[in-house]
Structures are given as structure tokens and as C-alpha cells.
Design a protein around this motif. Structure first.
Motif, PDB file in Angstrom:
ATOM      1  N   PRO A  64       0.822  -1.211   0.000  1.00 14.46           N
ATOM      2  CA  PRO A  64       0.000   0.000   0.000  1.00 14.46           C
ATOM      3  C   PRO A  64       0.861   1.269   0.000  1.00 14.46           C
ATOM      4  CG  PRO A  64      -0.154  -1.142   2.108  1.00 14.46           C
ATOM      5  CD  PRO A  64       0.645  -2.014   1.196  1.00 14.46           C
ATOM      6  N   TRP A  65       2.144   1.123   0.325  1.00 14.09           N
ATOM      7  CA  TRP A  65       3.042   2.281   0.374  1.00 14.09           C
ATOM      8  C   TRP A  65       3.835   2.440  -0.906  1.00 14.09           C
ATOM      9  CZ3 TRP A  65       0.568   3.869   4.195  1.00 14.09           C
ATOM     10  CH2 TRP A  65       0.273   3.067   5.282  1.00 14.09           C
ATOM     11  N   ALA A  66       3.729   1.469  -1.828  1.00 18.05           N
ATOM     12  CA  ALA A  66       4.491   1.548  -3.080  1.00 18.05           C
ATOM     13  C   ALA A  66       3.953   2.685  -3.947  1.00 18.05           C
ATOM     14  CB  ALA A  66       4.413   0.228  -3.827  1.00 18.05           C
ATOM     15  N   PRO A  67       4.829   3.413  -4.570  1.00 19.81           N
ATOM     16  CA  PRO A  67       4.404   4.592  -5.339  1.00 19.81           C
ATOM     17  C   PRO A  67       3.971   4.278  -6.769  1.00 19.81           C
ATOM     18  CG  PRO A  67       6.773   4.458  -5.342  1.00 19.81           C
ATOM     19  CD  PRO A  67       6.276   3.291  -4.513  1.00 19.81           C
ATOM     20  N   GLU A  68       3.152   3.254  -6.965  1.00 16.01           N
ATOM     21  CA  GLU A  68       2.706   2.924  -8.312  1.00 16.01           C
ATOM     22  C   GLU A  68       1.964   4.092  -8.946  1.00 16.01           C
ATOM     23  OE1 GLU A  68       0.021  -0.337 -10.744  1.00 16.01           O
ATOM     24  OE2 GLU A  68       0.707  -0.820  -8.732  1.00 16.01           O
ATOM     25  N   SER A  69       1.090   4.734  -8.176  1.00 17.87           N
ATOM     26  CA  SER A  69       0.336   5.853  -8.753  1.00 17.87           C
ATOM     27  C   SER A  69       1.255   7.012  -9.124  1.00 17.87           C
ATOM     28  CB  SER A  69      -0.774   6.317  -7.809  1.00 17.87           C
ATOM     29  OG  SER A  69      -0.231   6.799  -6.609  1.00 17.87           O
ATOM     30  N   GLU A  70       2.314   7.253  -8.335  1.00 15.83           N
ATOM     31  CA  GLU A  70       3.271   8.313  -8.693  1.00 15.83           C
ATOM     32  C   GLU A  70       3.900   8.027 -10.047  1.00 15.83           C
ATOM     33  OE1 GLU A  70       6.298   9.187  -5.784  1.00 15.83           O
ATOM     34  OE2 GLU A  70       4.900   8.835  -4.142  1.00 15.83           O
ATOM     35  N   ALA A  71       4.306   6.775 -10.243  1.00 20.59           N
ATOM     36  CA  ALA A  71       4.933   6.395 -11.512  1.00 20.59           C
ATOM     37  C   ALA A  71       3.934   6.516 -12.664  1.00 20.59           C
ATOM     38  CB  ALA A  71       5.483   4.975 -11.418  1.00 20.59           C
ATOM     39  N   LEU A  72       2.686   6.108 -12.419  1.00 18.57           N
ATOM     40  CA  LEU A  72       1.668   6.200 -13.469  1.00 18.57           C
ATOM     41  C   LEU A  72       1.369   7.655 -13.828  1.00 18.57           C
ATOM     42  CD1 LEU A  72      -0.771   3.361 -12.374  1.00 18.57           C
ATOM     43  CD2 LEU A  72       0.694   3.387 -14.401  1.00 18.57           C
ATOM     44  N   ILE A  73       1.317   8.527 -12.824  1.00 19.65           N
ATOM     45  CA  ILE A  73       1.105   9.950 -13.104  1.00 19.65           C
ATOM     46  C   ILE A  73       2.270  10.484 -13.941  1.00 19.65           C
ATOM     47  CG2 ILE A  73       1.026  12.266 -12.092  1.00 19.65           C
ATOM     48  CD1 ILE A  73      -0.600  11.001  -9.762  1.00 19.65           C
ATOM     49  N   GLY A  74       3.487  10.112 -13.564  1.00 22.17           N
ATOM     50  CA  GLY A  74       4.652  10.534 -14.335  1.00 22.17           C
ATOM     51  C   GLY A  74       4.573  10.059 -15.775  1.00 22.17           C
ATOM     52  N   LEU A  75       4.190   8.796 -15.974  1.00 20.10           N
ATOM     53  CA  LEU A  75       4.056   8.262 -17.330  1.00 20.10           C
ATOM     54  C   LEU A  75       2.946   8.967 -18.102  1.00 20.10           C
ATOM     55  CD1 LEU A  75       4.633   4.492 -16.578  1.00 20.10           C
ATOM     56  CD2 LEU A  75       6.100   5.967 -17.981  1.00 20.10           C
ATOM     57  N   CYS A  76       1.866   9.313 -17.411  1.00 20.19           N
ATOM     58  CA  CYS A  76       0.773  10.046 -18.053  1.00 20.19           C
ATOM     59  C   CYS A  76       1.274  11.398 -18.562  1.00 20.19           C
ATOM     60  CB  CYS A  76      -0.385  10.226 -17.066  1.00 20.19           C
ATOM     61  SG  CYS A  76      -1.806  11.102 -17.747  1.00 20.19           S
ATOM     62  N   VAL A  77       1.991  12.116 -17.717  1.00 21.20           N
ATOM     63  CA  VAL A  77       2.535  13.426 -18.126  1.00 21.20           C
ATOM     64  C   VAL A  77       3.541  13.237 -19.262  1.00 21.20           C
ATOM     65  CG1 VAL A  77       3.873  15.431 -17.365  1.00 21.20           C
ATOM     66  CG2 VAL A  77       2.102  14.478 -15.881  1.00 21.20           C
ATOM     67  N   ASP A  78       4.380  12.190 -19.150  1.00 24.02           N
ATOM     68  CA  ASP A  78       5.339  11.907 -20.227  1.00 24.02           C
ATOM     69  C   ASP A  78       4.599  11.720 -21.551  1.00 24.02           C
ATOM     70  OD1 ASP A  78       7.340  11.887 -18.279  1.00 24.02           O
ATOM     71  OD2 ASP A  78       7.407   9.697 -18.144  1.00 24.02           O
ATOM     72  N   ASP A  79       3.507  10.937 -21.512  1.00 20.21           N
ATOM     73  CA  ASP A  79       2.736  10.680 -22.736  1.00 20.21           C
ATOM     74  C   ASP A  79       2.082  11.948 -23.270  1.00 20.21           C
ATOM     75  OD1 ASP A  79       3.408   8.012 -22.834  1.00 20.21           O
ATOM     76  OD2 ASP A  79       1.575   7.306 -21.863  1.00 20.21           O
ATOM     77  N   VAL A  80       1.535  12.769 -22.380  1.00 19.72           N
ATOM     78  CA  VAL A  80       0.919  14.032 -22.822  1.00 19.72           C
ATOM     79  C   VAL A  80       1.957  14.882 -23.540  1.00 19.72           C
ATOM     80  CG1 VAL A  80       0.000  16.241 -22.012  1.00 19.72           C
ATOM     81  CG2 VAL A  80      -0.911  14.107 -21.079  1.00 19.72           C
ATOM     82  N   ARG A  81       3.112  15.027 -22.921  1.00 20.12           N
ATOM     83  CA  ARG A  81       4.129  15.923 -23.465  1.00 20.12           C
ATOM     84  C   ARG A  81       4.798  15.377 -24.723  1.00 20.12           C
ATOM     85  NH1 ARG A  81       6.740  18.343 -17.869  1.00 20.12           N
ATOM     86  NH2 ARG A  81       4.784  19.282 -17.155  1.00 20.12           N
ATOM     87  N   SER A  82       4.723  14.061 -24.925  1.00 18.33           N
ATOM     88  CA  SER A  82       5.331  13.491 -26.126  1.00 18.33           C
ATOM     89  C   SER A  82       4.305  13.218 -27.218  1.00 18.33           C
ATOM     90  CB  SER A  82       6.098  12.215 -25.782  1.00 18.33           C
ATOM     91  OG  SER A  82       5.221  11.213 -25.316  1.00 18.33           O
ATOM     92  N   GLY A  83       3.050  13.669 -27.001  1.00 20.01           N
ATOM     93  CA  GLY A  83       2.037  13.562 -28.041  1.00 20.01           C
ATOM     94  C   GLY A  83       1.314  12.226 -28.108  1.00 20.01           C
TER      95      GLY A  83
END
Length: 185
Positions: A64-83
Motif C-alpha cells: 500500500p506504500w508503493a508509489p505505483e500511482s506516482e509512476a503512473l502519473i509521471g508516465l501520463c505526463v510523459d505521454d501528454v508531453r510526447s504527443g
């Protein structure tokens, strides 16, 4: 004003120590933070590498303490910024479903999720949804005193105003206030 290279070196050293000690709490977070830093330094390839690695680590050690959602948010932003809007949309749907279950550091996840969502919808050209998500981001950011997120929210709201041609001066003025507060800080 610190030296970004020194900051990155310190994060890398902390990560090395966490890996050596098999620290399952800080290790994945440091990887995720390195993704964040590289994204802010306009290095999207390295950001995506770290975000992908953080997600892999979080999934290898479910907690429950693993930052999976942090990584997913980062990947989401990466995808937005890379089109890659479609991939970002899929991630956003998963993140929003998971946000209802999150409990630890919920405020940070909610803040980052709203920022990613606002940026995502602006990139897709859906400025009504982007402005709505930015307004929610602004509400959360103000309550937390998160100056940079207030700027991010007002930047998206200004983009929406520029797109619609409505109240552009007002939107620019609303962005100027948090920018000035951030600069004064």
C-alpha cells in the motif's frame, strides 16, 4: 538557487544507498522522483526511463506504500508531453479509478493527478474539461499552499482563455498573481 547537477548527484547517491540496503520504501520513490526531476529539466527520455523503472519496482513489490500511482502519473505526463494522448487517456482513467482507493499521501496524489489531467485535456484540445480540472487543481493547491501547482492551474486556465478568446486579460492577471507569489517566495 541550487546546482541541478549536485541535486541529481545527491538523489542518485541516495538511490544507490537505498538499492544497496534493499529499501523497499524509499528506493522506488527516489526512482520516481528522478523521473520528476528529469521531466522538469526538459529531459523527457530520461524521465520516461525513470518513471517506467519506478512502476516496475512498485509492481515487483506490491505494497500500500508503493508509489505505483506516482509512476503512473509521471508516465501520463510523459505521454501528454510526447504527443501520445491515447496512452495518456488510458492511464488517466486507471489513475482516477485508483484515486478513490488511495489513502496514504492522498493529498499529493490528488494534486498531481489534477495537474496531469488538466495538462492532458489541454493537450487534447478539450479546453472546457482542461479549465474545469485546472479549477479543481487550483482549489486543492490553494488549500495546501502549493504555489507551483497554483501557477500550473492558472497556466492551463490561461490556455483555455486564449483558445476561446474569452477573458484573456483576466486569465493573464490570474496567472500573474501566483507567479508573483512564487517569485517572492
Amino acid at each position: 538557487a541550487g546546482d541541478p547537477d549536485q541535486a541529481l548527484a545527491a538523489l542518485q547517491k541516495a538511490l544507490s544507498l537505498a538499492e544497496r540496503n534493499r529499501d523497499s520504501f524509499w528506493g522506488p520513490r527516489l526512482v520516481s522522483h528522478l523521473g520528476w526531476v528529469h521531466r522538469e529539466l526538459q529531459d523527457p527520455e530520461r524521465a520516461r526511463e525513470f518513471d517506467t523503472r519506478a512502476l516496475e519496482i512498485a509492481r515487483e513489490n506490491p505494497s500500500p506504500w508503493a508509489p505505483e500511482s506516482e509512476a503512473l502519473i509521471g508516465l501520463c505526463v510523459d505521454d501528454v508531453r510526447s504527443g501520445h494522448a491515447d496512452r495518456a487517456t488510458e492511464l488517466l482513467v486507471r489513475l482516477e479509478a485508483g484515486a478513490r482507493r488511495a489513502t496514504w499521501m492522498r493529498w499529493m496524489g490528488e494534486l498531481r493527478l489534477e495537474a496531469a489531467a488538466a495538462e492532458h485535456w489541454a493537450a487534447r484540445g478539450d479546453f472546457d474539461t482542461a479549465a474545469s480540472r485546472a479549477a479543481r487543481l487550483l482549489e486543492i493547491a490553494r488549500s495546501l499552499g502549493a504555489r507551483t501547482y497554483c501557477c500550473a492551474a492558472e497556466r492551463v486556465r490561461l490556455a483555455a482563455a486564449l483558445h476561446s478568446g474569452v477573458d484573456v486579460r483576466g486569465a493573464a492577471g490570474r496567472l500573474a498573481r501566483p507567479l508573483a507569489a512564487l517569485e517572492a517566495f
